[in-house]
Write a protein that holds these residues in place. Sequence first.
Motif, mmCIF file in Angstrom:
data_model
loop_
_atom_site.group_PDB
_atom_site.id
_atom_site.type_symbol
_atom_site.label_atom_id
_atom_site.label_comp_id
_atom_site.label_asym_id
_atom_site.label_seq_id
_atom_site.Cartn_x
_atom_site.Cartn_y
_atom_site.Cartn_z
ATOM 1 N N THR A 63 0.917 -1.138 -0.070
ATOM 2 C CA THR A 63 -0.121 -0.200 0.086
ATOM 3 C C THR A 63 0.778 1.162 -0.034
ATOM 4 O OG1 THR A 63 -1.684 -1.272 1.201
ATOM 5 C CG2 THR A 63 -2.025 1.223 1.355
ATOM 6 N N VAL A 64 0.808 2.202 -0.999
ATOM 7 C CA VAL A 64 1.422 3.324 -0.867
ATOM 8 C C VAL A 64 0.444 4.675 -0.791
ATOM 9 C CG1 VAL A 64 2.710 5.024 -2.466
ATOM 10 C CG2 VAL A 64 2.789 2.585 -2.906
ATOM 11 N N ALA A 65 1.262 5.543 0.089
ATOM 12 C CA ALA A 65 0.180 6.498 0.381
ATOM 13 C C ALA A 65 1.168 7.847 0.389
ATOM 14 C CB ALA A 65 -0.434 6.279 2.140
ATOM 15 N N PHE A 66 0.393 8.990 0.279
ATOM 16 C CA PHE A 66 0.966 10.192 0.271
ATOM 17 C C PHE A 66 0.549 10.721 1.678
ATOM 18 C CE2 PHE A 66 1.221 11.674 -4.633
ATOM 19 C CZ PHE A 66 2.043 10.415 -4.869
ATOM 20 N N VAL A 67 1.461 11.185 2.582
ATOM 21 C CA VAL A 67 1.014 12.072 3.892
ATOM 22 C C VAL A 67 1.725 13.284 3.867
ATOM 23 C CG1 VAL A 67 0.773 11.547 6.183
ATOM 24 C CG2 VAL A 67 0.904 9.499 5.057
ATOM 25 N N THR A 68 0.958 14.312 3.537
ATOM 26 C CA THR A 68 1.571 15.601 3.420
ATOM 27 C C THR A 68 0.564 16.602 4.544
ATOM 28 O OG1 THR A 68 2.111 17.357 2.226
ATOM 29 C CG2 THR A 68 0.287 16.166 1.454
ATOM 30 N N VAL A 73 -4.319 20.418 -4.098
ATOM 31 C CA VAL A 73 -4.888 19.882 -5.042
ATOM 32 C C VAL A 73 -3.840 19.083 -6.055
ATOM 33 C CG1 VAL A 73 -6.549 20.343 -7.049
ATOM 34 C CG2 VAL A 73 -6.718 21.443 -4.939
ATOM 35 N N VAL A 74 -2.800 19.721 -6.249
ATOM 36 C CA VAL A 74 -1.761 18.792 -7.023
ATOM 37 C C VAL A 74 -1.294 17.703 -6.674
ATOM 38 C CG1 VAL A 74 0.518 19.420 -8.251
ATOM 39 C CG2 VAL A 74 -1.106 21.286 -8.276
ATOM 40 N N ALA A 75 -1.269 17.549 -5.368
ATOM 41 C CA ALA A 75 -0.627 16.428 -4.918
ATOM 42 C C ALA A 75 -1.924 15.148 -4.873
ATOM 43 C CB ALA A 75 -0.152 16.559 -3.526
ATOM 44 N N GLU A 76 -2.938 15.903 -4.837
ATOM 45 C CA GLU A 76 -4.097 14.790 -4.533
ATOM 46 C C GLU A 76 -4.450 14.439 -6.097
ATOM 47 O OE1 GLU A 76 -8.478 15.008 -2.327
ATOM 48 O OE2 GLU A 76 -7.487 17.009 -2.920
ATOM 49 N N LYS A 77 -4.131 15.245 -7.153
ATOM 50 C CA LYS A 77 -4.269 14.961 -8.379
ATOM 51 C C LYS A 77 -3.246 13.585 -8.983
ATOM 52 C CE LYS A 77 -7.102 18.663 -9.994
ATOM 53 N NZ LYS A 77 -7.873 18.274 -11.189
ATOM 54 N N ARG A 78 -2.037 13.716 -8.312
ATOM 55 C CA ARG A 78 -1.064 12.885 -8.541
ATOM 56 C C ARG A 78 -1.114 11.678 -8.053
ATOM 57 N NH1 ARG A 78 2.444 10.815 -12.302
ATOM 58 N NH2 ARG A 78 4.377 10.458 -11.363
ATOM 59 N N ALA A 79 -1.613 11.657 -6.610
ATOM 60 C CA ALA A 79 -2.045 10.349 -6.179
ATOM 61 C C ALA A 79 -3.152 9.510 -6.843
ATOM 62 C CB ALA A 79 -2.434 10.668 -4.701
ATOM 63 N N ALA A 80 -3.966 10.274 -7.233
ATOM 64 C CA ALA A 80 -5.050 9.595 -8.091
ATOM 65 C C ALA A 80 -4.421 9.196 -9.376
ATOM 66 C CB ALA A 80 -6.240 10.716 -8.326
ATOM 67 N N GLU A 81 -3.798 9.796 -9.959
ATOM 68 C CA GLU A 81 -3.235 9.380 -11.296
ATOM 69 C C GLU A 81 -2.351 8.001 -11.139
ATOM 70 O OE1 GLU A 81 -1.049 11.976 -14.706
ATOM 71 O OE2 GLU A 81 0.297 11.680 -13.058
ATOM 72 N N LEU A 82 -1.723 8.090 -9.918
ATOM 73 C CA LEU A 82 -1.012 6.882 -9.564
ATOM 74 C C LEU A 82 -1.605 5.526 -8.959
ATOM 75 C CD1 LEU A 82 2.337 8.555 -8.416
ATOM 76 C CD2 LEU A 82 2.064 7.818 -10.712
ATOM 77 N N GLY A 83 -2.806 5.836 -8.528
ATOM 78 C CA GLY A 83 -3.713 4.858 -7.879
ATOM 79 C C GLY A 83 -3.161 4.810 -6.366
ATOM 80 N N VAL A 84 -2.627 5.716 -5.898
ATOM 81 C CA VAL A 84 -2.268 5.632 -4.194
ATOM 82 C C VAL A 84 -3.215 6.426 -3.582
ATOM 83 C CG1 VAL A 84 0.061 5.080 -5.303
ATOM 84 C CG2 VAL A 84 -0.413 7.487 -4.443
ATOM 85 N N GLU A 85 -3.089 6.144 -2.310
ATOM 86 C CA GLU A 85 -3.879 7.003 -1.142
ATOM 87 C C GLU A 85 -3.400 8.240 -0.917
ATOM 88 O OE1 GLU A 85 -4.505 5.167 2.579
ATOM 89 O OE2 GLU A 85 -5.017 2.971 1.521
ATOM 90 N N ALA A 86 -4.170 9.200 -0.967
ATOM 91 C CA ALA A 86 -3.730 10.640 -0.733
ATOM 92 C C ALA A 86 -4.261 11.064 0.705
ATOM 93 C CB ALA A 86 -4.246 11.550 -1.732
ATOM 94 N N HIS A 87 -3.533 11.679 1.620
ATOM 95 C CA HIS A 87 -3.688 12.185 2.809
ATOM 96 C C HIS A 87 -3.158 13.540 2.904
ATOM 97 C CE1 HIS A 87 -5.178 8.028 4.272
ATOM 98 N NE2 HIS A 87 -4.062 7.562 3.536
ATOM 99 N N ILE A 88 -4.025 14.422 2.713
ATOM 100 C CA ILE A 88 -3.826 15.729 2.282
ATOM 101 C C ILE A 88 -4.366 16.731 3.344
ATOM 102 C CG2 ILE A 88 -3.714 17.657 0.291
ATOM 103 C CD1 ILE A 88 -2.357 15.012 -0.443
ATOM 104 N N GLY A 89 -3.173 17.610 3.827
ATOM 105 C CA GLY A 89 -3.660 18.546 4.773
ATOM 106 C C GLY A 89 -3.526 17.908 6.021
#
Length: 176
Positions: A63-68, A73-89
Motif C-alpha cells: 500500500t502506498v500513501a502520500f501523507v502531507t 490539489v496537485v498532490a491529490e491529483k498526482r496520487a489519483a493518477e498513480l492509484g495511491v492513497e492521498a492524505h492531504i492537509g
Amino acid sequence: MPNSPTYPADLLARAAKIRLACFDVDGTLTDGRLYFDSEGRELKAFHVLDGQGLVLLRKTGITVAFVTARNSVVAEKRAAELGVEAHIGVKDKQVRVDEIRARLGLSAEQVCFMGDDLPDRVPMQTAGLAVAPANAHASVLAHAHWRTSARGGEGAARELCDLLLLAQGHDATEVA
C-alpha cells in the motif's frame, strides 16, 4: 535485478517486511520548491521515475500513501493518477500513519516512511524503515535508517521503491 546496488543486510531485512510505504510530498516527491502562477494556483513537478516506482510497489501489494501537511490539489491529483492513497492537509502525520496501519492490520515494523523535514521526524522514528532523500534537513537524518543518493523530486522515491522491490524478491521488469 542485474547491476543492483549492494545494501547492508540490516537494511534489506527491514525493507523485506514493508507492507505500507508512506511518502511526504514536498521535498520528498518534489524538490521542495513551491511554485504559484499569477492566479495563485500551486504548481509542482513530480519525477516520472518516482511515479513508476510507486506504481510498481502498488502492483506487488504494498500500500502506498502520500501523507502531507500541505493542502495541495496537485498532490491529490498526482496520487489519483498513480492509484495511491492521498492524505492531504494532515495536521499530525503520526496519527494518520497509525490510522492507515491499523486499518490494514499492520505492525509498525511493516511501515516505511520517507520524509525530509521536521513534520516527518516522529513518523520516521516509529517506522520499521525510515528513509530520507539526499537533501533532507539535518533534523531528520538522525532518524533515518537509510539516505538515498538522489535528492527529493529527482528520483529519491524510486531508489526507495527499488530497494523495497529487491528486498522482497521482485524484479521491476517483471512487475511492470
